[in-house]
Enzyme design. Structure first.
Site, PDB file in Angstrom:
ATOM      1  N   LYS A  23       9.342 -36.982   1.334  1.00  0.00           N
ATOM      2  CA  LYS A  23      10.334 -37.809   1.391  1.00  0.00           C
ATOM      3  C   LYS A  23      11.040 -38.519  -0.272  1.00  0.00           C
ATOM      4  O   LYS A  23      10.682 -37.891  -1.636  1.00  0.00           O
ATOM      5  CB  LYS A  23       8.986 -39.014   0.237  1.00  0.00           C
ATOM      6  CG  LYS A  23       9.272 -40.040   0.474  1.00  0.00           C
ATOM      7  CD  LYS A  23       9.179 -41.128  -0.842  1.00  0.00           C
ATOM      8  CE  LYS A  23       9.648 -41.017  -2.083  1.00  0.00           C
ATOM      9  NZ  LYS A  23      10.725 -41.144  -2.010  1.00  0.00           N
ATOM     10  N   GLY A  74      10.482 -34.075  -9.963  1.00  0.00           N
ATOM     11  CA  GLY A  74      11.141 -35.954 -10.783  1.00  0.00           C
ATOM     12  C   GLY A  74      10.514 -36.143 -12.347  1.00  0.00           C
ATOM     13  O   GLY A  74      10.200 -34.835 -12.948  1.00  0.00           O
ATOM     14  N   GLU A  99       7.209 -30.259 -10.672  1.00  0.00           N
ATOM     15  CA  GLU A  99       8.143 -30.129 -11.628  1.00  0.00           C
ATOM     16  C   GLU A  99       9.074 -31.345 -12.370  1.00  0.00           C
ATOM     17  O   GLU A  99       9.057 -31.941 -11.740  1.00  0.00           O
ATOM     18  CB  GLU A  99       9.235 -29.055 -10.201  1.00  0.00           C
ATOM     19  CG  GLU A  99       9.018 -27.934  -9.405  1.00  0.00           C
ATOM     20  CD  GLU A  99       9.115 -26.602 -10.587  1.00  0.00           C
ATOM     21  OE1 GLU A  99       9.432 -27.072 -11.659  1.00  0.00           O
ATOM     22  OE2 GLU A  99       8.626 -25.833  -9.903  1.00  0.00           O
ATOM     23  N   LEU A 100       8.388 -31.120 -13.611  1.00  0.00           N
ATOM     24  CA  LEU A 100       8.640 -32.393 -14.618  1.00  0.00           C
ATOM     25  C   LEU A 100      10.106 -32.772 -15.473  1.00  0.00           C
ATOM     26  O   LEU A 100      10.117 -31.578 -14.822  1.00  0.00           O
ATOM     27  CB  LEU A 100       7.373 -32.646 -14.978  1.00  0.00           C
ATOM     28  CG  LEU A 100       6.125 -32.810 -14.256  1.00  0.00           C
ATOM     29  CD1 LEU A 100       5.053 -33.419 -14.871  1.00  0.00           C
ATOM     30  CD2 LEU A 100       6.622 -33.351 -12.812  1.00  0.00           C
ATOM     31  N   ARG A 140      27.648 -29.615 -16.870  1.00  0.00           N
ATOM     32  CA  ARG A 140      26.757 -29.652 -15.311  1.00  0.00           C
ATOM     33  C   ARG A 140      26.018 -30.382 -14.602  1.00  0.00           C
ATOM     34  O   ARG A 140      24.645 -31.203 -15.541  1.00  0.00           O
ATOM     35  CB  ARG A 140      25.435 -28.089 -14.765  1.00  0.00           C
ATOM     36  CG  ARG A 140      25.792 -27.565 -13.671  1.00  0.00           C
ATOM     37  CD  ARG A 140      25.287 -26.165 -13.980  1.00  0.00           C
ATOM     38  NE  ARG A 140      23.781 -26.715 -14.009  1.00  0.00           N
ATOM     39  CZ  ARG A 140      22.729 -26.288 -13.103  1.00  0.00           C
ATOM     40  NH1 ARG A 140      23.013 -26.267 -11.940  1.00  0.00           N
ATOM     41  NH2 ARG A 140      21.431 -26.589 -13.919  1.00  0.00           N
ATOM     42  N   CYS A 172      17.192 -31.102 -15.050  1.00  0.00           N
ATOM     43  CA  CYS A 172      16.172 -31.539 -15.939  1.00  0.00           C
ATOM     44  C   CYS A 172      16.022 -29.710 -16.998  1.00  0.00           C
ATOM     45  O   CYS A 172      15.475 -29.779 -17.652  1.00  0.00           O
ATOM     46  CB  CYS A 172      15.072 -30.866 -14.904  1.00  0.00           C
ATOM     47  SG  CYS A 172      15.190 -29.883 -14.052  1.00  0.00           S
ATOM     48  N   GLU A 189      14.973 -37.323 -22.403  1.00  0.00           N
ATOM     49  CA  GLU A 189      15.426 -36.430 -22.464  1.00  0.00           C
ATOM     50  C   GLU A 189      16.915 -37.729 -21.534  1.00  0.00           C
ATOM     51  O   GLU A 189      17.029 -37.937 -21.033  1.00  0.00           O
ATOM     52  CB  GLU A 189      15.098 -36.100 -20.544  1.00  0.00           C
ATOM     53  CG  GLU A 189      15.665 -35.447 -19.824  1.00  0.00           C
ATOM     54  CD  GLU A 189      14.473 -34.810 -18.406  1.00  0.00           C
ATOM     55  OE1 GLU A 189      13.777 -36.113 -18.392  1.00  0.00           O
ATOM     56  OE2 GLU A 189      14.292 -33.991 -18.299  1.00  0.00           O
TER      57      GLU A 189
HETATM   58  P1  NAP Z   1      11.448 -40.232 -10.801  1.00  0.00           P
HETATM   59  O1  NAP Z   1      11.790 -41.430 -10.847  1.00  0.00           O
HETATM   60  O2  NAP Z   1      10.263 -39.600 -11.540  1.00  0.00           O
HETATM   61  O3  NAP Z   1      11.724 -40.066  -9.476  1.00  0.00           O
HETATM   62  C1  NAP Z   1      11.013 -38.450  -8.560  1.00  0.00           C
HETATM   63  C2  NAP Z   1      10.818 -39.202  -7.001  1.00  0.00           C
HETATM   64  O4  NAP Z   1       9.862 -40.254  -7.288  1.00  0.00           O
HETATM   65  C3  NAP Z   1      12.122 -39.251  -6.349  1.00  0.00           C
HETATM   66  O5  NAP Z   1      12.135 -39.501  -4.962  1.00  0.00           O
HETATM   67  C4  NAP Z   1      11.011 -40.993  -6.310  1.00  0.00           C
HETATM   68  O6  NAP Z   1      11.948 -42.128  -5.075  1.00  0.00           O
HETATM   69  C5  NAP Z   1       9.751 -41.263  -6.208  1.00  0.00           C
HETATM   70  N1  NAP Z   1       9.150 -41.980  -6.820  1.00  0.00           N
HETATM   71  C6  NAP Z   1       8.798 -42.450  -7.831  1.00  0.00           C
HETATM   72  N2  NAP Z   1       7.869 -43.112  -8.683  1.00  0.00           N
HETATM   73  C7  NAP Z   1       6.830 -42.961  -7.122  1.00  0.00           C
HETATM   74  C8  NAP Z   1       5.904 -43.521  -7.342  1.00  0.00           C
HETATM   75  N3  NAP Z   1       4.872 -43.783  -7.853  1.00  0.00           N
HETATM   76  N4  NAP Z   1       4.550 -42.500  -6.013  1.00  0.00           N
HETATM   77  C9  NAP Z   1       5.803 -41.917  -5.366  1.00  0.00           C
HETATM   78  N5  NAP Z   1       7.042 -41.327  -5.825  1.00  0.00           N
HETATM   79  C10 NAP Z   1       7.830 -42.160  -6.574  1.00  0.00           C
HETATM   80  O7  NAP Z   1      12.589 -39.359 -11.549  1.00  0.00           O
HETATM   81  P2  NAP Z   1      14.418 -39.247 -10.895  1.00  0.00           P
HETATM   82  O8  NAP Z   1      14.673 -39.745 -11.705  1.00  0.00           O
HETATM   83  O9  NAP Z   1      14.181 -38.902  -9.543  1.00  0.00           O
HETATM   84  O10 NAP Z   1      14.657 -37.493 -11.437  1.00  0.00           O
HETATM   85  C11 NAP Z   1      14.872 -37.167 -12.353  1.00  0.00           C
HETATM   86  C12 NAP Z   1      13.741 -36.965 -13.055  1.00  0.00           C
HETATM   87  O11 NAP Z   1      13.306 -35.332 -12.285  1.00  0.00           O
HETATM   88  C13 NAP Z   1      13.919 -36.394 -14.591  1.00  0.00           C
HETATM   89  O12 NAP Z   1      12.609 -36.518 -15.375  1.00  0.00           O
HETATM   90  C14 NAP Z   1      13.986 -34.489 -14.750  1.00  0.00           C
HETATM   91  O13 NAP Z   1      13.425 -33.896 -15.619  1.00  0.00           O
HETATM   92  C15 NAP Z   1      13.108 -34.454 -12.863  1.00  0.00           C
HETATM   93  N6  NAP Z   1      13.388 -33.146 -12.678  1.00  0.00           N
HETATM   94  C16 NAP Z   1      12.547 -32.133 -12.786  1.00  0.00           C
HETATM   95  C17 NAP Z   1      12.373 -30.939 -12.398  1.00  0.00           C
HETATM   96  C18 NAP Z   1      12.454 -29.402 -12.265  1.00  0.00           C
HETATM   97  O14 NAP Z   1      12.503 -28.403 -11.488  1.00  0.00           O
HETATM   98  N7  NAP Z   1      10.917 -29.290 -13.101  1.00  0.00           N
HETATM   99  C19 NAP Z   1      14.302 -31.020 -11.157  1.00  0.00           C
HETATM  100  C20 NAP Z   1      14.914 -31.648 -11.319  1.00  0.00           C
HETATM  101  C21 NAP Z   1      14.711 -32.811 -11.565  1.00  0.00           C
HETATM  102  P3  NAP Z   1      12.555 -43.381  -5.437  1.00  0.00           P
HETATM  103  O15 NAP Z   1      13.717 -42.619  -6.232  1.00  0.00           O
HETATM  104  O16 NAP Z   1      12.800 -43.677  -4.177  1.00  0.00           O
HETATM  105  O17 NAP Z   1      11.259 -44.823  -5.507  1.00  0.00           O
END
Ligand code: NAP
Length: 490
Positions: free
Chosen positions: A184, A238, A260-261, A288, A294, A391
């Protein structure tokens, strides 16, 4: 307006859900729209999965699981390798698609195609290297066999910031290990995942091995999949708060999880650093992906003897960054993903300023269509500012001076996150000390970018559990079985 080439590309992106090898509509033909964050214009309308669609996708992954696990590893690897080749052949299209839906500059999108594609090649090679061991127990009374087996059907949830790499970093090791998948992608950037899913089918991936569901109701669609006792593994990339929620859900069935947060990376510049390299590294680590990584440097901790020079040089470089739609030549700063992101970055900068920080350049949103925020340098950031604890996920450098190595390490580790740290120093012994002292899963020592398919990516503390890439990556999708047999000579 999308150009003619862009419109033709969008027409080639599937708009359905991929379930059991078929591109299908969502229940009741529900749809969602995907927009270009640089113009806010609609790019494409695609299927909007319901919870029932999610379970249909899991049904397909479960149905395909045994055959895929029994498929010879070489055959699994060759499908991955063929998909890697297709990604190379279509690299310009994939890069353009990512720029359109996510906003990153085209040159960076091409970089992501190289990086994200590489997971397919790396794990095509790892598929045939799944091994076990055979031993004699210490008592000599038995023979021990340790073997590795596919975990089973997996569910992947990926973020919007690296639409290709965050998908391939999970799909490639899972398929190599013999697991089937439901993925997803984020609602904001689903098109790249749909596009590469089509490449997998072109490469000959059997029906049901990879299933894609796109939805605007991620929580409602994900929860029943995670609660289903047929699921064996959840892998999420995420934010930490969503990761915590998903770990709680996964605990009900004692699911294997990889998380991976979020991060809050310290970027340390010591008095003995090569300042040219540190400035180059800082520009990469911060700007970048428009700061939306992240791994982005979040706190720039600079020795007090070089802080002024570092700040001047960074400010000059930042003032030269061109802002615009990622498809325009020489653009380095595209839009943030949406208005909420602009609001968040702006309020963090305003909070720091209200506490006494100085804005050297930027510090404001860019007027006009699209969600742009000016690249920003903030110095003299008070240590109680929210911007140092949060962040930022935007193009803002915060510079904080420190007095000595102990203080630098204390400040660097003063966070609940532990994804990555960066340090610039010419002193080898100091570099070695920092490897041992900085509490992060990864470290850039005199470099500003470190992601590589051949390396184990992942964090400690609240930045996550598990590793993606490297030799470690495939083990996230394998379970270890130990078998005792009698001594055959007894
Ligand atoms: P996010 O809001 O946590 O969303 C990530 C994914 O989770 C999206 O597909 C989102 O779907 C889904 N999601 C949100 N709420 C959910 C729930 N209650 N149940 C199931 N799925 C749910 O994060 P983001 O804003 O997209 O990404 C940014 C974050 O990702 C940052 O904190 C970044 O550091 C982190 N990140 C970490 C890494 C790593 O490798 N450590 C790499 C990249 C990014 P929808 O958006 O469709 O709701």
């Amino acid at each position: 307006m999308a150009s003619a080439d862009e419109s033709a590309l969008l027409d080639r992106v599937p708009h359905g859900l991929l379930i059991g090898g078929e591109w299908v509509q969502a229940a009741e033909s529900a749809t969602l729209v995907v927009r270009d964050p640089s113009t806010n214009e609609v790019l494409k309308t695609i299927a909007n999965a319901s919870p029932e669609d999610g379970i249909r996708a899991l049904d397909a992954a479960v149905a395909a699981a045994d055959d895929w696990a029994a498929t010879p590893p070489r055959q699994r690897g060759e499908i991955l390798r063929k998909t890697w080749q297709l990604v190379q052949d279509r690299r310009d299209e994939i890069a353009l698609l990512m720029t359109m839906e996510m906003g990153k500059p085209l040159s960076e999108a091409l970089g992501e195609v190289a990086y994200g594609g590489e997971f397919l090649r790396w794990f095509s090679e790892e598929a045939v290297r799944i091994t076990g061991r055979y031993g004699i127990n210490p008592e000599g009374t038995g023979r021990t066999i340790v073997s590795q087996h596919p975990v089973g059907p997996c569910f992947f949830i990926t973020p919007w910031n690296f639409p290709l790499a965050m998908a391939t970093r999970k799909i490639a090791p899972a398929l190599a290990a013999g697991c089937t998948v439901v993925i997803k992608p984020a609602e904001l950037t689903p098109l790249t995942t749909l596009y590469i899913a089509k490449l997998f089918t072109e490469a000959g991936l059997p029906a049901g091995v990879l299933n894609v569901i796109t939805t605007s109701t991620s929580g409602a669609v994900s929860a029943p999949i995670i609660a289903d006792s047929r699921l064996r593994k959840l892998s999420f990339t995420g934010s930490t708060p969503v990761g915590v929620k998903l770990m709680q859900q996964a605990a009900e069935n004692v699911l294997r999880t990889s998380m991976e947060l979020g991060g809050n990376a310290p970027f340390l510049v010591f008095e003995d650093a090569d300042l040219d390299a540190a400035v180059d590294g800082a520009m990469l680590a911060k700007f970048r992906n428009i700061g939306q990584a992240c791994t982005a440097g979040n706190r720039f901790l600079v020795h007090e003897s070089v802080a002024a020079e570092f700040s001047d040089r960074i400010t000059e470089r930042v003032q030269g960054l061109k802002i615009g739609r990622g498809t325009e030549p020489d653009v380095k700063i595209g839009p943030l993903i949406n208005e909420d992101a602009v609001e968040k970055v702006d309020s963090l900068v305003k909070d720091a300023v209200s506490r006494g920080a100085t804005v050297r350049t930027g510090g404001k949103r860019v007027d006009g269509a699209g969600s742009f925020y000016a690249p920003t340098v903030v110095t003299d950031v008070p240590r109680d500012s929210a911007i140092l604890r949060t962040e930022i996920f935007g193009p803002v450098i915060t510079i904080v001076p420190f007095a000595d190595e102990d203080e630098a390490v204390r400040l660097a580790n003063d966070t609940e996150f532990g994804l990555v740290s960066y340090a610039f120093t010419k002193d080898l012994a100091r570099g070695q000390r920092l490897i041992e002292r900085l509490q992060t899963g990864m470290m850039g020592l005199n470099v500003g970018v470190l992601s590589n398919a051949a390396a184990p990516f992942g964090g400690i503390k609240q930045s996550g559990v598990g590793r993606e890439g490297g030799f470690e990556g495939i083990h996230e999708y394998l379970s270890t079985k130990y078998t005792m047999t009698p001594n055959p000579f007894a």
